[in-house]
Write a protein that holds these residues in place. Structure first.
Motif, PDB file in Angstrom:
ATOM      1  N   THR A  51      37.213  40.501  37.066  1.00 46.37           N
ATOM      2  CA  THR A  51      37.667  41.305  38.202  1.00 46.37           C
ATOM      3  C   THR A  51      39.116  41.747  38.080  1.00 46.37           C
ATOM      4  O   THR A  51      39.454  42.895  38.392  1.00 46.37           O
ATOM      5  CB  THR A  51      37.459  40.523  39.512  1.00 46.37           C
ATOM      6  OG1 THR A  51      36.047  40.322  39.708  1.00 46.37           O
ATOM      7  CG2 THR A  51      38.022  41.270  40.701  1.00 46.37           C
ATOM      8  N   ILE A  75      41.713  41.009  44.497  1.00 45.58           N
ATOM      9  CA  ILE A  75      41.492  42.234  45.264  1.00 45.58           C
ATOM     10  C   ILE A  75      42.564  42.437  46.326  1.00 45.58           C
ATOM     11  O   ILE A  75      42.961  43.566  46.621  1.00 45.58           O
ATOM     12  CB  ILE A  75      40.090  42.201  45.904  1.00 45.58           C
ATOM     13  CG1 ILE A  75      39.018  42.142  44.810  1.00 45.58           C
ATOM     14  CG2 ILE A  75      39.852  43.412  46.806  1.00 45.58           C
ATOM     15  CD1 ILE A  75      37.640  41.805  45.314  1.00 45.58           C
ATOM     16  N   LEU A  91      39.846  45.701  38.078  1.00 43.07           N
ATOM     17  CA  LEU A  91      40.658  46.340  39.112  1.00 43.07           C
ATOM     18  C   LEU A  91      41.775  47.176  38.497  1.00 43.07           C
ATOM     19  O   LEU A  91      42.006  48.319  38.898  1.00 43.07           O
ATOM     20  CB  LEU A  91      41.254  45.282  40.044  1.00 43.07           C
ATOM     21  CG  LEU A  91      40.325  44.663  41.077  1.00 43.07           C
ATOM     22  CD1 LEU A  91      40.916  43.358  41.606  1.00 43.07           C
ATOM     23  CD2 LEU A  91      40.063  45.634  42.228  1.00 43.07           C
TER      24      LEU A  91
END
Length: 402
Positions: free
Chosen positions: A148, A349, A152
């Motif tokens: 991730t 995130i 991202l």
């Protein structure tokens, strides 16, 4: 396969044996589902020395307007003893109102429900007025190096920007509607080594047993408590996870002793300030002689893992309230807004947009006979559909009033 049925979408994903770092066909299966809904998908592989290559998926529907990200992972933990399972862990057997299989809860179930929610929404009223993207990794249960965080950065470098994100991790302790995660505690791991002098247990004056010194230092780390918590987070807690001397002989004083520990910390601390506090505690503890009468200060060294996770708290009331209202509308329960539990990919995130987490009941995650109730799959699908409709409507309305 009918995409509006979450049990069918989940079964297709469970049948892909995607034990980290193997993909097992999970991402291509998911990409095929999303293609039916009009998504454009890209599979990206990341590498890092000393770690396995990992495939990741980025898919987007729409090109403008408010942009919502759904994030998750298709990789799963090992099954353990395969013969201990009631049903084959990759067969997706439905029995007694539940679907069995590794990843059913953590977290192929969340992904399946989001896909089915989108399928229902699109069939009922068309695509949302804006953009939806899915950011799915195959490296959440592994080192979390080629997943991730890199995906991202890769997407952002291409110009992708998000207004909010939902992570589909299992968040409910007992029943659907229990809990939304609006933040996470940080995580800092360390290793403490105390040096001694090896010798015969019958002649302790000729040796220096490192274990009493290690006990003094561990006591200094644990007591007093790091903090009392606050209205946003529970107290930080330090857990010693192993103590080892590498010594198998009962009549030998070991040369050194090592302890490993992990701290789950709240927003009272940063990783840096916490490490400073722990070093100060160790320095004070090194001078204690209660367990080491007549000895000098404990000789020790401590190191901290470089990949710590920071604590964070999401403060986007519109995002939180919209999801809470959707949960309440479907389950009749008002979910607790929590920061408990371990870390998740939400820690990456949060640097790009506000993020919340909501998924299935987590009672069987990582266990033998991991399974999800069909009723819970239906509830989560309706919650996601309700949330999608309301979140986009509110964003479009807000944009129109500016």
């Amino acid at each position: 396969m009918t995409l509006t049925d979450p049990s069918q979408t989940l079964a297709a994903l469970i049948r892909c044996p995607s034990v980290t770092p193997e993909d097992g066909g999970a991402l291509s299966t998911l990409a095929g589902m999303l293609a039916e809904l009009g998504f454009a998908s890209e599979t990206v592989t990341f590498s890092h020395e000393g770690t396995p290559d990992v495939q990741n998926l980025y898919a987007r529907l729409g090109s403008d307007g408010p942009h919502l990200m759904f994030a998750g992972h298709t990789d799963v933990v090992p099954v353990g003893v395969r013969g201990a399972w009631t049903h084959d862990p990759f067969a997706a057997v439905i029995a007694d109102g539940e679907i069995h299989g590794r990843g059913a809860v953590d977290m192929k179930g969340g992904i399946a429900c989001f896909v089915s929610a989108l399928a229902r929404l699109i069939a009922r009223r068309g695509a949302p007025e804006g953009s939806v993207s899915l950011l799915i990794t195959g490296d959440e249960e592994g080192p979390s190096i080629n997943g991730t965080e890199k995906l991202l950065a890769w997407a952002a470098a291409r110009g992708e920007r998000w207004d909010a994100a939902v992570v589909g991790e299992p968040t409910n302790p007992d029943q659907m509607g229990d809990m939304i995660k609006i933040g996470r505690r940080g995580s800092l791991s360390g290793e403490l080594t105390v040096e001694g002098v090896q010798g015969h247990v019958a002649y302790p004056h000729l040796a220096d047993n490192p274990l009493p010194g290690l006990v003094e230092l561990v006591d200094a780390l644990i007591d007093p408590p790091l903090d009392a918590g606050n209205d946003r987070f529970p107290p930080s807690n330090l857990e010693v996870t192993s103590i080892d001397t590498g010594n198998a002989a009962a009549n030998v004083i070991p040369a050194r002793a090592t302890a490993k520990f992990n701290v789950r910390f709240n927003d009272t601390w940063t990783a840096e300030s916490l490490a400073t506090e722990l070093r100060a505690r160790l320095e004070r503890g090194a001078g204690r002689t209660r367990l080491r009468p007549g000895r000098g200060p404990v000789r020790y060294r401590v190191g901290f893992e470089s990949r710590s996770a920071a604590s964070f708290l999401t403060r986007d009331d519109a995002l939180i309230d919209t999801l809470s209202a959707a949960v309440n509308a479907v389950t009749g329960r008002t979910p607790a807004l929590s920061t408990t539990g371990g870390t998740s990919d939400a820690r990456f995130i949060k640097d790009y947009c506000p993020v919340v987490e909501f998924g299935l009941v987590g009672k069987t995650m990582h266990m033998v006979d991991e399974r999800a109730a069909l009723a819970d799959l239906e509830s989560l699908t309706v919650i996601y559909e309700t949330f999608l409709e309301r979140w986009f409507a509110a964003r479009v309305q807000a944009a129109g009033t500016r």
